[in-house]
Design an enzyme around this catalytic site. Structure first.
Site, PDB file in Angstrom:
ATOM      1  N   HIS A  79      -3.700  -4.880  -0.355  1.00  0.00           N
ATOM      2  CA  HIS A  79      -3.340  -5.411   0.966  1.00  0.00           C
ATOM      3  C   HIS A  79      -3.410  -6.939   0.937  1.00  0.00           C
ATOM      4  O   HIS A  79      -4.489  -7.511   1.100  1.00  0.00           O
ATOM      5  CB  HIS A  79      -4.304  -4.886   2.032  1.00  0.00           C
ATOM      6  CG  HIS A  79      -4.083  -3.464   2.401  1.00  0.00           C
ATOM      7  ND1 HIS A  79      -3.180  -3.079   3.361  1.00  0.00           N
ATOM      8  CD2 HIS A  79      -4.648  -2.323   1.921  1.00  0.00           C
ATOM      9  CE1 HIS A  79      -3.201  -1.759   3.478  1.00  0.00           C
ATOM     10  NE2 HIS A  79      -4.075  -1.275   2.612  1.00  0.00           N
ATOM     11  N   CYS A  94       0.835  -1.201   0.000  1.00  0.00           N
ATOM     12  CA  CYS A  94       0.000   0.000   0.000  1.00  0.00           C
ATOM     13  C   CYS A  94       0.875   1.259   0.000  1.00  0.00           C
ATOM     14  O   CYS A  94       1.585   1.503  -0.958  1.00  0.00           O
ATOM     15  CB  CYS A  94      -0.992  -0.038   1.149  1.00  0.00           C
ATOM     16  SG  CYS A  94      -2.346   1.176   0.957  1.00  0.00           S
ATOM     17  N   GLU A 106      -2.528  -8.986   3.180  1.00  0.00           N
ATOM     18  CA  GLU A 106      -2.918  -9.465   4.511  1.00  0.00           C
ATOM     19  C   GLU A 106      -4.420  -9.378   4.747  1.00  0.00           C
ATOM     20  O   GLU A 106      -4.942  -9.957   5.702  1.00  0.00           O
ATOM     21  CB  GLU A 106      -2.150  -8.691   5.587  1.00  0.00           C
ATOM     22  CG  GLU A 106      -2.661  -7.304   5.900  1.00  0.00           C
ATOM     23  CD  GLU A 106      -2.245  -6.231   4.910  1.00  0.00           C
ATOM     24  OE1 GLU A 106      -2.526  -5.051   5.174  1.00  0.00           O
ATOM     25  OE2 GLU A 106      -1.638  -6.561   3.856  1.00  0.00           O
TER      26      GLU A 106
END
Length: 213
Positions: free
Chosen positions: A187, A79, A189
């Protein structure tokens, strides 16, 4: 062991939770010795580019990152981390790390989506990421996989560094870099199974690189 870079503009906890979920050893750290001893570095980021650069510089981590990249340490920017690996960001008119040549630009809200409606800025939601060249990060990940994005600015690296693209009002670079030096605008994650697989692929690359030394 992966080092998750610790500074005030990063979302380290969510990255660590994802790595723990798939059993990848990791440490959140700003210690140059721990970072140097790691197999690879994850460089997360949230918020504004100017703030992130200020926090990195204040902690001396801008120099640490550049030194580790020059030494061949694998790096994954996420990001805002992805954005400030470039030379410059329009956000806050910020000179950034200059690890990868290029700039970061603001989405034009006059752009239209596939229905003809103006796009919303920030871009928030799930989108496909289309590889434009072979990349170890995407091993075993379907071309139809979607990843989660939250951003108002997008990377615009020099063409040779474009690895994958995404369409949101326009086609933009969503992954840039080269072998062992990667930056992803989304992202991983927060992207479910495809994101966890990407993180696993990064760890596998780091282990292989460390064993080859």
């Amino acid at each position: 062991m992966l080092a998750i870079l610790k500074y005030k503009a990063g979302n380290q906890t969510s990255v660590r939770r994802a790595l723990n979920h798939i059993g990848i050893p990791n440490v959140i750290t700003a210690d140059p010795a721990e970072i140097a001893a790691s197999e690879g570095i994850i460089f997360p980021g949230v918020g504004a580019a100017g703030q992130a650069m200020d926090e990195l510089t204040a902690a001396g981590l801008d120099a640490v990152l550049k030194e580790q990249v020059e030494a061949g340490k694998p790096l994954l920017g996420i990001c805002v981390g992805c954005q400030i690996m470039l030379d410059y960001s329009q956000e806050n008119d910020t000179r950034t790390l200059g690890i990868i040549p290029g700039e970061c630009h603001l989405f034009n809200p006059a752009l239209e989506d596939e229905t003809g409606a103006p796009i919303r800025v920030p871009h928030m939601g799930w989108n496909r990421v289309i590889p434009r060249k072979p990349c170890a990060l995407f091993k075993g990940i379907s071309d139809d996989a979607e990843f989660y994005f939250v951003h108002s600015y997008f990377p615009n690296p020099q063409p040779d560094y474009v690895i994958a693209t995404t369409t949101y009002g326009k086609e933009f670079c969503s992954v840039h870099g080269g072998p062992g030096l990667w930056a992803v605008q989304f992202h991983p994650e927060k992207s479910g199974r495809p994101g966890l697989k990407l993180l696993s692929n990064f760890h596998a690359y780091c282990k292989e690189a460390a064993n080859a030394q």
